[in-house]
Design an enzyme around this catalytic site. Structure first.
Site: not given
Ligand code: GLN
Length: 583
Positions: A417, A546, A548
Protein backbone atom coordinates in the site's frame (compact mmCIF):
# COMPACT_ATOMS: atom_id res chain seq x y z
CA UNK A 1 -41.75 -28.29 28.75
CA UNK A 2 -39.54 -27.71 25.74
CA UNK A 3 -37.41 -24.70 26.68
CA UNK A 4 -37.88 -23.32 23.18
CA UNK A 5 -41.65 -23.09 23.50
CA UNK A 6 -41.23 -20.02 25.64
CA UNK A 7 -39.08 -18.32 23.00
CA UNK A 8 -42.06 -17.72 20.75
CA UNK A 9 -43.82 -15.85 23.54
CA UNK A 10 -40.86 -13.57 24.04
CA UNK A 11 -40.88 -12.25 20.52
CA UNK A 12 -43.60 -9.65 20.98
CA UNK A 13 -42.84 -6.08 21.91
CA UNK A 14 -45.60 -4.25 23.67
CA UNK A 15 -46.18 -2.09 26.69
CA UNK A 16 -47.91 -5.06 28.32
CA UNK A 17 -44.76 -7.11 28.74
CA UNK A 18 -41.26 -6.69 30.08
CA UNK A 19 -39.94 -9.07 27.43
CA UNK A 20 -38.37 -7.56 24.38
CA UNK A 21 -36.70 -10.19 22.26
CA UNK A 22 -37.20 -9.55 18.57
CA UNK A 23 -36.65 -12.84 16.72
CA UNK A 24 -35.26 -12.65 13.20
CA UNK A 25 -37.34 -14.34 10.52
CA UNK A 26 -36.32 -17.94 9.98
CA UNK A 27 -34.75 -18.40 13.42
CA UNK A 28 -34.78 -22.08 14.34
CA UNK A 29 -34.56 -22.46 18.12
CA UNK A 30 -32.16 -25.24 19.08
CA UNK A 31 -30.37 -25.36 15.72
CA UNK A 32 -27.60 -22.93 16.67
CA UNK A 33 -25.66 -23.24 19.91
CA UNK A 34 -23.62 -20.43 21.43
CA UNK A 35 -20.17 -20.21 22.98
CA UNK A 36 -19.50 -16.98 24.91
CA UNK A 37 -15.92 -15.96 25.63
CA UNK A 38 -15.19 -13.39 28.38
CA UNK A 39 -11.93 -11.88 29.63
CA UNK A 40 -11.17 -11.24 33.27
CA UNK A 41 -8.30 -9.54 35.15
CA UNK A 42 -6.96 -7.62 32.15
CA UNK A 43 -7.36 -7.04 28.44
CA UNK A 44 -5.02 -8.39 25.78
CA UNK A 45 -5.16 -11.97 27.04
CA UNK A 46 -5.82 -13.47 23.64
CA UNK A 47 -9.56 -14.11 23.85
CA UNK A 48 -9.69 -14.05 20.07
CA UNK A 49 -6.87 -16.56 19.84
CA UNK A 50 -8.55 -18.91 22.27
CA UNK A 51 -12.02 -18.46 20.75
CA UNK A 52 -10.75 -18.94 17.19
CA UNK A 53 -8.72 -22.01 18.18
CA UNK A 54 -11.72 -23.59 19.85
CA UNK A 55 -13.90 -22.65 16.88
CA UNK A 56 -11.36 -24.26 14.56
CA UNK A 57 -11.50 -27.49 16.55
CA UNK A 58 -15.26 -27.57 16.09
CA UNK A 59 -15.05 -26.64 12.42
CA UNK A 60 -12.56 -29.47 11.92
CA UNK A 61 -15.24 -31.82 13.24
CA UNK A 62 -17.44 -30.85 10.31
CA UNK A 63 -19.53 -28.27 12.19
CA UNK A 64 -20.35 -24.84 10.78
CA UNK A 65 -19.06 -22.04 12.98
CA UNK A 66 -19.64 -18.28 12.93
CA UNK A 67 -17.71 -15.96 15.25
CA UNK A 68 -18.76 -12.49 16.31
CA UNK A 69 -16.73 -9.91 18.17
CA UNK A 70 -18.71 -7.48 20.31
CA UNK A 71 -16.75 -4.30 21.00
CA UNK A 72 -17.68 -1.96 23.84
CA UNK A 73 -16.58 1.28 22.20
CA UNK A 74 -18.96 3.75 20.62
CA UNK A 75 -17.21 4.08 17.25
CA UNK A 76 -19.24 2.55 14.43
CA UNK A 77 -16.21 0.59 13.23
CA UNK A 78 -12.46 0.48 13.90
CA UNK A 79 -11.55 2.63 10.90
CA UNK A 80 -10.70 5.76 12.83
CA UNK A 81 -8.81 4.05 15.65
CA UNK A 82 -5.12 4.70 16.12
CA UNK A 83 -3.10 1.51 15.57
CA UNK A 84 -0.81 2.66 18.40
CA UNK A 85 -3.66 2.21 20.85
CA UNK A 86 -5.70 -0.51 19.24
CA UNK A 87 -3.53 -2.60 16.97
CA UNK A 88 -4.04 -2.83 13.25
CA UNK A 89 -7.32 -2.07 11.55
CA UNK A 90 -8.38 -5.28 9.84
CA UNK A 91 -10.38 -4.83 6.63
CA UNK A 92 -12.90 -7.44 5.55
CA UNK A 93 -13.78 -8.32 1.97
CA UNK A 94 -17.07 -6.39 2.26
CA UNK A 95 -15.13 -3.27 3.29
CA UNK A 96 -15.83 -3.37 7.03
CA UNK A 97 -12.96 -1.93 9.06
CA UNK A 98 -12.73 -3.90 12.25
CA UNK A 99 -10.72 -5.19 15.15
CA UNK A 100 -7.60 -7.22 14.51
CA UNK A 101 -9.21 -10.26 16.15
CA UNK A 102 -11.30 -10.70 13.00
CA UNK A 103 -7.98 -11.37 11.27
CA UNK A 104 -7.24 -14.10 13.80
CA UNK A 105 -10.63 -15.69 13.05
CA UNK A 106 -10.11 -15.53 9.28
CA UNK A 107 -6.64 -17.05 9.53
CA UNK A 108 -7.42 -19.73 12.07
CA UNK A 109 -10.68 -20.80 10.41
CA UNK A 110 -9.57 -20.15 6.82
CA UNK A 111 -12.95 -18.47 6.41
CA UNK A 112 -13.88 -14.96 5.26
CA UNK A 113 -15.74 -12.81 7.76
CA UNK A 114 -18.31 -10.10 6.98
CA UNK A 115 -19.82 -7.14 8.80
CA UNK A 116 -22.22 -9.59 10.49
CA UNK A 117 -19.24 -10.91 12.44
CA UNK A 118 -18.42 -7.59 14.06
CA UNK A 119 -20.37 -5.23 16.26
CA UNK A 120 -19.64 -2.19 18.38
CA UNK A 121 -21.72 -0.35 20.97
CA UNK A 122 -21.89 2.43 18.40
CA UNK A 123 -23.68 0.11 15.95
CA UNK A 124 -26.06 -1.17 18.62
CA UNK A 125 -27.00 2.28 19.90
CA UNK A 126 -27.39 3.84 16.48
CA UNK A 127 -29.75 1.01 15.47
CA UNK A 128 -31.78 1.66 18.62
CA UNK A 129 -31.91 5.41 18.15
CA UNK A 130 -33.02 4.96 14.57
CA UNK A 131 -35.82 2.62 15.69
CA UNK A 132 -36.81 5.06 18.40
CA UNK A 133 -37.21 7.83 15.81
CA UNK A 134 -39.34 5.50 13.69
CA UNK A 135 -41.59 4.89 16.69
CA UNK A 136 -40.81 1.18 16.79
CA UNK A 137 -40.93 0.97 20.58
CA UNK A 138 -44.68 1.55 20.76
CA UNK A 139 -44.69 4.27 23.35
CA UNK A 140 -42.23 2.59 25.69
CA UNK A 141 -39.28 4.30 27.34
CA UNK A 142 -36.22 2.73 25.72
CA UNK A 143 -34.10 1.02 28.35
CA UNK A 144 -30.78 -0.79 28.64
CA UNK A 145 -32.83 -3.82 29.67
CA UNK A 146 -34.78 -5.06 27.76
CA UNK A 147 -34.21 -2.97 24.61
CA UNK A 148 -30.45 -2.66 24.35
CA UNK A 149 -29.89 -6.25 25.48
CA UNK A 150 -32.70 -7.28 23.10
CA UNK A 151 -30.86 -5.63 20.22
CA UNK A 152 -27.70 -7.60 21.11
CA UNK A 153 -29.55 -10.92 21.23
CA UNK A 154 -31.25 -10.10 17.98
CA UNK A 155 -27.85 -9.47 16.36
CA UNK A 156 -26.56 -12.83 17.59
CA UNK A 157 -29.63 -14.68 16.36
CA UNK A 158 -29.48 -12.84 13.07
CA UNK A 159 -25.95 -14.16 12.60
CA UNK A 160 -27.22 -17.64 13.49
CA UNK A 161 -29.85 -17.42 10.72
CA UNK A 162 -27.55 -15.85 8.11
CA UNK A 163 -24.70 -18.31 8.69
CA UNK A 164 -26.87 -21.34 9.46
CA UNK A 165 -24.12 -22.11 11.98
CA UNK A 166 -24.08 -25.02 14.35
CA UNK A 167 -22.16 -22.85 16.79
CA UNK A 168 -21.90 -19.06 17.06
CA UNK A 169 -18.79 -17.94 18.98
CA UNK A 170 -19.30 -14.65 20.80
CA UNK A 171 -16.22 -12.81 21.97
CA UNK A 172 -16.95 -9.95 24.34
CA UNK A 173 -14.31 -7.23 23.98
CA UNK A 174 -12.65 -5.72 27.06
CA UNK A 175 -12.69 -7.10 30.56
CA UNK A 176 -15.49 -8.17 32.88
CA UNK A 177 -16.20 -5.17 35.10
CA UNK A 178 -15.93 -2.56 32.33
CA UNK A 179 -18.94 -0.26 32.05
CA UNK A 180 -18.85 -0.55 28.25
CA UNK A 181 -19.42 -4.28 27.99
CA UNK A 182 -21.70 -4.89 30.99
CA UNK A 183 -24.83 -4.93 28.82
CA UNK A 184 -23.30 -7.48 26.44
CA UNK A 185 -22.67 -9.78 29.41
CA UNK A 186 -26.23 -9.30 30.59
CA UNK A 187 -27.48 -10.05 27.06
CA UNK A 188 -25.58 -13.34 27.08
CA UNK A 189 -27.01 -14.24 30.46
CA UNK A 190 -30.50 -13.67 29.06
CA UNK A 191 -29.66 -15.60 25.90
CA UNK A 192 -28.61 -18.63 27.96
CA UNK A 193 -31.87 -18.40 29.91
CA UNK A 194 -34.06 -18.07 26.82
CA UNK A 195 -32.35 -20.70 24.70
CA UNK A 196 -32.49 -23.19 27.55
CA UNK A 197 -30.11 -25.68 29.11
CA UNK A 198 -27.46 -27.16 26.81
CA UNK A 199 -27.59 -24.24 24.37
CA UNK A 200 -24.76 -22.08 25.62
CA UNK A 201 -21.23 -22.74 26.80
CA UNK A 202 -19.36 -19.97 28.61
CA UNK A 203 -15.59 -19.66 28.68
CA UNK A 204 -13.66 -17.29 30.93
CA UNK A 205 -10.12 -16.29 30.12
CA UNK A 206 -8.10 -15.22 33.07
CA UNK A 207 -4.53 -14.42 34.00
CA UNK A 208 -2.30 -16.17 36.51
CA UNK A 209 0.26 -13.83 38.02
CA UNK A 210 3.84 -14.89 38.67
CA UNK A 211 5.55 -12.03 40.55
CA UNK A 212 9.34 -12.42 40.23
CA UNK A 213 9.78 -11.42 43.89
CA UNK A 214 7.71 -14.43 45.00
CA UNK A 215 8.85 -16.93 42.38
CA UNK A 216 5.52 -18.76 42.34
CA UNK A 217 2.20 -18.52 40.51
CA UNK A 218 -0.61 -16.76 42.33
CA UNK A 219 -4.29 -17.33 41.58
CA UNK A 220 -5.99 -14.57 43.57
CA UNK A 221 -6.43 -12.08 40.72
CA UNK A 222 -7.88 -14.89 38.58
CA UNK A 223 -10.27 -15.90 41.37
CA UNK A 224 -11.49 -12.33 41.84
CA UNK A 225 -11.95 -11.85 38.11
CA UNK A 226 -14.09 -14.95 37.86
CA UNK A 227 -16.03 -13.94 40.95
CA UNK A 228 -16.99 -10.77 39.10
CA UNK A 229 -18.28 -12.85 36.20
CA UNK A 230 -20.30 -15.01 38.60
CA UNK A 231 -21.79 -11.83 40.06
CA UNK A 232 -23.04 -10.99 36.57
CA UNK A 233 -24.94 -14.26 36.53
CA UNK A 234 -22.54 -16.12 34.26
CA UNK A 235 -21.28 -19.51 35.46
CA UNK A 236 -18.33 -20.43 33.23
CA UNK A 237 -18.11 -24.01 31.96
CA UNK A 238 -14.45 -23.69 30.99
CA UNK A 239 -11.62 -21.50 32.30
CA UNK A 240 -8.53 -20.78 30.21
CA UNK A 241 -5.62 -19.48 32.28
CA UNK A 242 -3.11 -17.30 30.48
CA UNK A 243 0.37 -17.42 31.92
CA UNK A 244 3.96 -17.29 30.84
CA UNK A 245 4.77 -20.79 32.14
CA UNK A 246 2.42 -23.82 32.33
CA UNK A 247 -0.06 -23.21 35.15
CA UNK A 248 0.64 -25.50 38.09
CA UNK A 249 -1.79 -28.20 39.19
CA UNK A 250 -2.20 -26.47 42.54
CA UNK A 251 -3.26 -23.19 40.96
CA UNK A 252 -5.65 -24.94 38.55
CA UNK A 253 -7.20 -26.77 41.52
CA UNK A 254 -7.70 -23.53 43.43
CA UNK A 255 -9.33 -21.87 40.45
CA UNK A 256 -11.54 -24.93 39.84
CA UNK A 257 -12.72 -25.01 43.44
CA UNK A 258 -13.30 -21.29 43.65
CA UNK A 259 -15.31 -21.07 40.45
CA UNK A 260 -17.18 -24.43 40.49
CA UNK A 261 -15.60 -25.49 37.21
CA UNK A 262 -14.41 -29.12 36.99
CA UNK A 263 -10.64 -29.39 37.29
CA UNK A 264 -10.24 -30.97 33.85
CA UNK A 265 -11.86 -27.90 32.28
CA UNK A 266 -9.35 -25.48 33.79
CA UNK A 267 -6.90 -25.08 30.95
CA UNK A 268 -3.34 -23.79 31.04
CA UNK A 269 -2.94 -21.47 28.03
CA UNK A 270 0.70 -20.62 28.58
CA UNK A 271 2.96 -18.91 26.05
CA UNK A 272 3.90 -21.04 23.07
CA UNK A 273 6.11 -20.63 20.00
CA UNK A 274 3.10 -19.88 17.80
CA UNK A 275 -0.62 -19.30 18.29
CA UNK A 276 -1.21 -22.10 15.79
CA UNK A 277 -0.19 -24.58 18.51
CA UNK A 278 -3.22 -23.62 20.66
CA UNK A 279 -5.75 -25.81 18.76
CA UNK A 280 -3.54 -28.83 19.44
CA UNK A 281 -3.31 -27.91 23.15
CA UNK A 282 -7.10 -27.63 23.27
CA UNK A 283 -7.45 -31.09 21.74
CA UNK A 284 -4.92 -32.61 24.13
CA UNK A 285 -6.82 -31.13 27.07
CA UNK A 286 -10.10 -32.54 25.67
CA UNK A 287 -11.79 -29.12 25.70
CA UNK A 288 -13.23 -29.52 22.21
CA UNK A 289 -14.99 -32.70 23.27
CA UNK A 290 -16.15 -31.00 26.48
CA UNK A 291 -17.83 -28.24 24.42
CA UNK A 292 -19.51 -30.81 22.16
CA UNK A 293 -20.86 -32.55 25.29
CA UNK A 294 -22.00 -29.35 26.97
CA UNK A 295 -23.85 -28.29 23.81
CA UNK A 296 -25.20 -31.77 23.10
CA UNK A 297 -24.06 -31.83 19.48
CA UNK A 298 -22.10 -35.12 19.40
CA UNK A 299 -24.46 -36.37 16.67
CA UNK A 300 -23.35 -33.55 14.33
CA UNK A 301 -19.65 -34.49 14.47
CA UNK A 302 -17.94 -36.14 11.47
CA UNK A 303 -14.98 -38.17 12.77
CA UNK A 304 -13.42 -38.69 9.29
CA UNK A 305 -13.42 -34.95 8.57
CA UNK A 306 -11.84 -34.39 11.95
CA UNK A 307 -9.06 -36.90 11.33
CA UNK A 308 -8.29 -35.38 7.91
CA UNK A 309 -8.08 -31.88 9.37
CA UNK A 310 -5.93 -33.10 12.26
CA UNK A 311 -3.32 -34.61 9.90
CA UNK A 312 -3.15 -31.44 7.78
CA UNK A 313 -2.75 -29.22 10.82
CA UNK A 314 -0.10 -31.41 12.47
CA UNK A 315 1.89 -31.36 9.21
CA UNK A 316 1.80 -27.57 9.37
CA UNK A 317 3.03 -27.62 12.97
CA UNK A 318 5.77 -30.16 12.13
CA UNK A 319 7.06 -27.81 9.45
CA UNK A 320 6.83 -24.83 11.80
CA UNK A 321 8.90 -26.65 14.40
CA UNK A 322 11.41 -28.14 11.96
CA UNK A 323 12.56 -24.76 10.61
CA UNK A 324 16.23 -24.35 11.46
CA UNK A 325 17.48 -21.73 9.02
CA UNK A 326 16.64 -18.10 9.75
CA UNK A 327 16.21 -15.23 7.30
CA UNK A 328 15.98 -11.61 8.41
CA UNK A 329 13.34 -9.33 6.95
CA UNK A 330 13.33 -5.65 7.84
CA UNK A 331 10.03 -3.82 8.32
CA UNK A 332 10.42 -0.09 7.94
CA UNK A 333 7.51 1.67 9.58
CA UNK A 334 6.50 4.23 12.12
CA UNK A 335 4.52 2.16 14.58
CA UNK A 336 7.20 -0.46 14.95
CA UNK A 337 7.26 -0.14 18.74
CA UNK A 338 3.73 -1.55 18.85
CA UNK A 339 3.83 -4.95 17.21
CA UNK A 340 0.03 -5.24 17.12
CA UNK A 341 -0.10 -2.50 14.49
CA UNK A 342 1.49 -4.97 12.06
CA UNK A 343 -0.21 -8.16 13.30
CA UNK A 344 -1.20 -9.43 9.86
CA UNK A 345 2.19 -8.68 8.30
CA UNK A 346 3.87 -10.68 11.08
CA UNK A 347 1.49 -13.59 10.54
CA UNK A 348 1.87 -13.51 6.75
CA UNK A 349 5.64 -13.81 7.18
CA UNK A 350 5.16 -16.70 9.58
CA UNK A 351 2.92 -18.52 7.08
CA UNK A 352 5.41 -18.10 4.24
CA UNK A 353 8.39 -18.95 6.43
CA UNK A 354 6.71 -22.18 7.51
CA UNK A 355 5.96 -23.07 3.88
CA UNK A 356 9.64 -22.49 2.98
CA UNK A 357 10.90 -24.32 6.06
CA UNK A 358 12.62 -21.24 7.51
CA UNK A 359 12.13 -19.04 10.53
CA UNK A 360 11.64 -15.39 9.68
CA UNK A 361 13.29 -12.96 12.05
CA UNK A 362 11.80 -9.50 11.84
CA UNK A 363 14.08 -6.49 12.23
CA UNK A 364 11.94 -3.47 13.10
CA UNK A 365 13.31 -0.36 11.49
CA UNK A 366 11.96 2.81 13.06
CA UNK A 367 12.38 5.20 10.15
CA UNK A 368 10.78 8.18 11.80
CA UNK A 369 14.02 9.10 13.54
CA UNK A 370 16.65 7.65 11.19
CA UNK A 371 19.00 10.03 9.37
CA UNK A 372 19.23 9.17 5.67
CA UNK A 373 22.99 8.49 5.73
CA UNK A 374 22.40 5.65 8.18
CA UNK A 375 20.16 3.64 5.87
CA UNK A 376 22.85 1.59 4.10
CA UNK A 377 24.48 0.57 7.34
CA UNK A 378 21.16 -0.19 9.01
CA UNK A 379 19.91 -2.41 6.17
CA UNK A 380 23.18 -4.14 5.25
CA UNK A 381 22.46 -7.42 7.07
CA UNK A 382 18.90 -7.86 5.79
CA UNK A 383 17.72 -10.65 3.48
CA UNK A 384 14.56 -8.77 2.56
CA UNK A 385 12.66 -5.54 3.21
CA UNK A 386 9.01 -4.61 3.63
CA UNK A 387 7.60 -1.10 3.68
CA UNK A 388 4.10 -1.62 5.06
CA UNK A 389 0.94 0.48 4.93
CA UNK A 390 0.91 3.89 6.53
CA UNK A 391 -0.48 7.39 6.53
CA UNK A 392 0.85 10.92 6.72
CA UNK A 393 4.27 12.42 6.35
CA UNK A 394 6.27 11.16 9.31
CA UNK A 395 9.13 8.89 8.27
CA UNK A 396 8.27 9.11 4.57
CA UNK A 397 11.69 10.26 3.34
CA UNK A 398 13.40 7.56 5.44
CA UNK A 399 11.19 4.91 3.86
CA UNK A 400 11.95 6.21 0.37
CA UNK A 401 15.68 5.94 1.12
CA UNK A 402 15.19 2.35 2.33
CA UNK A 403 13.38 1.54 -0.94
CA UNK A 404 16.15 3.15 -2.97
CA UNK A 405 18.68 1.01 -1.13
CA UNK A 406 16.64 -2.17 -1.80
CA UNK A 407 16.18 -1.30 -5.48
CA UNK A 408 19.80 -0.47 -6.16
CA UNK A 409 21.36 -3.26 -4.09
CA UNK A 410 19.17 -6.15 -5.24
CA UNK A 411 17.63 -6.52 -1.76
CA UNK A 412 14.30 -8.39 -2.07
CA UNK A 413 11.53 -5.86 -1.54
CA UNK A 414 7.81 -6.04 -0.90
CA UNK A 415 5.82 -2.80 -0.72
CA UNK A 416 2.37 -2.84 0.86
CA UNK A 417 0.00 0.00 0.00
CA UNK A 418 2.04 3.02 1.19
CA UNK A 419 5.11 0.90 0.38
CA UNK A 420 3.78 0.68 -3.20
CA UNK A 421 3.15 4.40 -3.49
CA UNK A 422 6.57 5.28 -2.06
CA UNK A 423 8.25 2.84 -4.46
CA UNK A 424 6.61 4.72 -7.33
CA UNK A 425 7.86 8.02 -5.94
CA UNK A 426 11.40 6.67 -5.47
CA UNK A 427 11.44 5.35 -9.03
CA UNK A 428 10.05 8.59 -10.45
CA UNK A 429 12.68 10.67 -8.66
CA UNK A 430 15.75 8.50 -9.08
CA UNK A 431 15.18 6.65 -12.36
CA UNK A 432 12.80 8.82 -14.39
CA UNK A 433 14.48 12.06 -13.31
CA UNK A 434 11.24 13.59 -12.02
CA UNK A 435 12.77 15.80 -9.36
CA UNK A 436 10.19 16.80 -6.80
CA UNK A 437 8.04 13.70 -7.38
CA UNK A 438 5.80 13.07 -4.39
CA UNK A 439 2.31 12.38 -3.12
CA UNK A 440 -0.28 15.05 -2.44
CA UNK A 441 -0.89 13.21 0.85
CA UNK A 442 2.33 14.48 2.39
CA UNK A 443 3.32 17.24 -0.04
CA UNK A 444 0.22 18.86 -1.57
CA UNK A 445 2.25 21.32 -3.63
CA UNK A 446 4.84 18.88 -4.98
CA UNK A 447 6.09 19.43 -8.53
CA UNK A 448 5.20 15.96 -9.79
CA UNK A 449 2.28 14.48 -7.87
CA UNK A 450 2.82 10.93 -9.15
CA UNK A 451 0.58 9.79 -6.28
CA UNK A 452 -2.66 11.73 -5.99
CA UNK A 453 -6.04 11.41 -4.34
CA UNK A 454 -8.47 8.98 -5.99
CA UNK A 455 -11.07 10.87 -8.01
CA UNK A 456 -13.95 9.33 -6.01
CA UNK A 457 -12.28 10.48 -2.77
CA UNK A 458 -12.23 14.14 -3.71
CA UNK A 459 -15.86 14.74 -2.73
CA UNK A 460 -15.66 12.91 0.58
CA UNK A 461 -15.37 14.83 3.81
CA UNK A 462 -14.56 13.34 7.20
CA UNK A 463 -12.45 10.31 7.93
CA UNK A 464 -14.88 7.50 8.89
CA UNK A 465 -15.16 4.70 6.30
CA UNK A 466 -14.10 7.19 3.65
CA UNK A 467 -11.44 5.20 1.81
CA UNK A 468 -11.49 2.74 -1.06
CA UNK A 469 -12.11 -0.27 1.11
CA UNK A 470 -12.47 -4.02 0.92
CA UNK A 471 -12.02 -6.67 -1.74
CA UNK A 472 -11.53 -5.69 -5.38
CA UNK A 473 -10.50 -7.72 -8.41
CA UNK A 474 -7.05 -7.19 -9.89
CA UNK A 475 -6.16 -8.18 -13.46
CA UNK A 476 -2.60 -9.53 -13.73
CA UNK A 477 -0.36 -9.08 -16.74
CA UNK A 478 0.42 -12.42 -18.40
CA UNK A 479 4.05 -13.49 -18.04
CA UNK A 480 4.81 -11.07 -15.19
CA UNK A 481 6.29 -12.01 -11.84
CA UNK A 482 2.90 -11.26 -10.24
CA UNK A 483 1.20 -13.63 -12.63
CA UNK A 484 3.77 -16.36 -11.91
CA UNK A 485 3.32 -15.82 -8.16
CA UNK A 486 -0.37 -16.56 -8.62
CA UNK A 487 0.21 -19.59 -10.89
CA UNK A 488 -0.83 -17.74 -14.02
CA UNK A 489 -4.24 -16.62 -12.72
CA UNK A 490 -5.50 -13.78 -14.96
CA UNK A 491 -7.47 -12.18 -12.14
CA UNK A 492 -7.09 -12.24 -8.37
CA UNK A 493 -8.92 -10.62 -5.48
CA UNK A 494 -7.09 -8.44 -2.99
CA UNK A 495 -8.14 -6.21 -0.09
CA UNK A 496 -7.70 -2.46 -0.12
CA UNK A 497 -7.68 0.49 2.23
CA UNK A 498 -6.42 3.64 0.59
CA UNK A 499 -7.27 7.14 -0.49
CA UNK A 500 -4.48 7.82 -2.98
CA UNK A 501 -3.32 6.14 -6.19
CA UNK A 502 -0.81 6.47 -9.05
CA UNK A 503 -1.83 9.46 -11.15
CA UNK A 504 -2.58 7.89 -14.58
CA UNK A 505 -0.87 10.83 -16.32
CA UNK A 506 2.53 9.55 -15.17
CA UNK A 507 2.11 5.88 -16.08
CA UNK A 508 3.68 6.11 -19.54
CA UNK A 509 6.76 7.87 -18.21
CA UNK A 510 7.20 5.43 -15.35
CA UNK A 511 6.84 2.47 -17.70
CA UNK A 512 9.31 3.99 -20.13
CA UNK A 513 11.78 4.15 -17.22
CA UNK A 514 11.43 0.38 -16.75
CA UNK A 515 8.80 0.07 -14.05
CA UNK A 516 6.29 -2.69 -14.84
CA UNK A 517 2.69 -2.28 -13.72
CA UNK A 518 1.68 -5.91 -13.61
CA UNK A 519 -1.67 -5.59 -11.82
CA UNK A 520 -4.48 -3.18 -12.62
CA UNK A 521 -8.12 -2.72 -11.72
CA UNK A 522 -9.96 -4.56 -14.52
CA UNK A 523 -12.01 -1.58 -15.69
CA UNK A 524 -10.09 1.48 -14.51
CA UNK A 525 -6.56 2.82 -14.92
CA UNK A 526 -5.86 2.15 -11.23
CA UNK A 527 -2.38 0.61 -10.85
CA UNK A 528 -2.40 -2.11 -8.21
CA UNK A 529 0.81 -4.13 -8.57
CA UNK A 530 4.25 -3.04 -9.72
CA UNK A 531 7.50 -4.92 -10.24
CA UNK A 532 10.92 -4.66 -11.78
CA UNK A 533 11.79 -7.15 -14.51
CA UNK A 534 13.96 -10.14 -13.43
CA UNK A 535 17.03 -8.82 -15.25
CA UNK A 536 16.86 -5.64 -13.15
CA UNK A 537 16.18 -7.09 -9.71
CA UNK A 538 15.69 -10.54 -8.12
CA UNK A 539 12.46 -9.53 -6.35
CA UNK A 540 11.10 -6.01 -6.34
CA UNK A 541 7.32 -6.19 -6.03
CA UNK A 542 4.77 -3.87 -4.49
CA UNK A 543 1.02 -3.70 -4.35
CA UNK A 544 -1.52 -1.02 -3.62
CA UNK A 545 -3.44 -3.72 -1.75
CA UNK A 546 -2.93 -5.31 1.65
CA UNK A 547 -2.14 -8.95 0.82
CA UNK A 548 -1.14 -9.54 4.43
CA UNK A 549 -4.86 -9.51 5.26
CA UNK A 550 -5.61 -12.56 3.14
CA UNK A 551 -2.65 -14.77 4.02
CA UNK A 552 -3.65 -18.00 5.76
CA UNK A 553 -1.46 -20.61 7.47
CA UNK A 554 -2.22 -23.30 4.92
CA UNK A 555 -2.47 -20.84 2.00
CA UNK A 556 0.31 -18.29 2.44
CA UNK A 557 -0.11 -15.13 0.41
CA UNK A 558 1.92 -15.42 -2.84
CA UNK A 559 3.49 -11.92 -2.58
CA UNK A 560 4.91 -12.80 0.85
CA UNK A 561 5.91 -16.27 -0.30
CA UNK A 562 7.83 -14.70 -3.18
CA UNK A 563 9.60 -12.34 -0.78
CA UNK A 564 10.59 -15.10 1.64
CA UNK A 565 11.81 -17.35 -1.21
CA UNK A 566 13.90 -14.47 -2.54
CA UNK A 567 15.23 -13.78 0.96
CA UNK A 568 16.26 -17.44 1.31
CA UNK A 569 18.01 -17.28 -2.07
CA UNK A 570 19.87 -14.13 -1.02
CA UNK A 571 20.79 -15.63 2.34
CA UNK A 572 22.55 -18.55 0.74
CA UNK A 573 23.48 -17.74 -2.83
CA UNK A 574 24.69 -21.02 -4.31
CA UNK A 575 25.35 -20.04 -7.88
CA UNK A 576 24.84 -16.74 -9.60
CA UNK A 577 21.90 -18.23 -11.49
CA UNK A 578 20.22 -19.39 -8.29
CA UNK A 579 20.39 -15.90 -6.84
CA UNK A 580 17.42 -15.09 -9.06
CA UNK A 581 14.36 -16.70 -7.62
CA UNK A 582 12.59 -19.49 -9.38
CA UNK A 583 8.94 -18.78 -8.71
N1 GLN B 1 -1.80 6.71 2.90
C1 GLN B 1 -2.00 5.98 1.70
C2 GLN B 1 -3.38 6.20 1.11
O1 GLN B 1 -4.26 6.64 1.79
C3 GLN B 1 -1.74 4.51 1.92
C4 GLN B 1 -2.74 3.87 2.82
C5 GLN B 1 -2.26 2.56 3.40
O2 GLN B 1 -1.06 2.27 3.40
N2 GLN B 1 -3.18 1.78 3.92
O3 GLN B 1 -3.62 5.93 -0.04
Amino acid sequence: MNPHDSLANLAAASDETEFYTPMPAGYKPGKTKYVGVFGTVMSGLGKGIFASSLAKMLKDKGLTVAPIKLEGYLNLDSGTLNPFRHGEVFVLDDGMECDMDLGTYERMLDQNMSRLNFSTSGQIFSAILEKERRGSYLGRDVQMIPHVTGEVKSKLRHLAVASDADVVFIEIGGTVGDVENAYYIEALRQLAFEEGAGSTCFVALTYVLNPPALGEQKSKAAQLGIKQLLQSGIQPHIIACRAHQPVSKKVCEKIALYSSVPFNRVFSMHDRESIYVIPEMIREAGLDRAVVDILGIADRVHPEAEERARVIWSDYLDRLRAATQTVTIGIAGKYTSVRDSYASVIKALEHSGTRCGVKVDIDWIEVSDMPLEDVAERLAHLDGLIVPGGFGSRGVEGKISCIQYARTRGLPYLGLCYGFQLAVIEFARNVCGLDGAGSTEFHPECKHPVIDILPEQKQIEGLGASMRLGGHDVALKAGSMASRLFNGAPEIRLRFRHRYEVDPRYIEQLEAGGLVFSGKAPDFPIMQVLELPPEAHPYFVATQAHPELTSRPLRPDPFFLGLVKAAVARHQPRTAADAHVAI
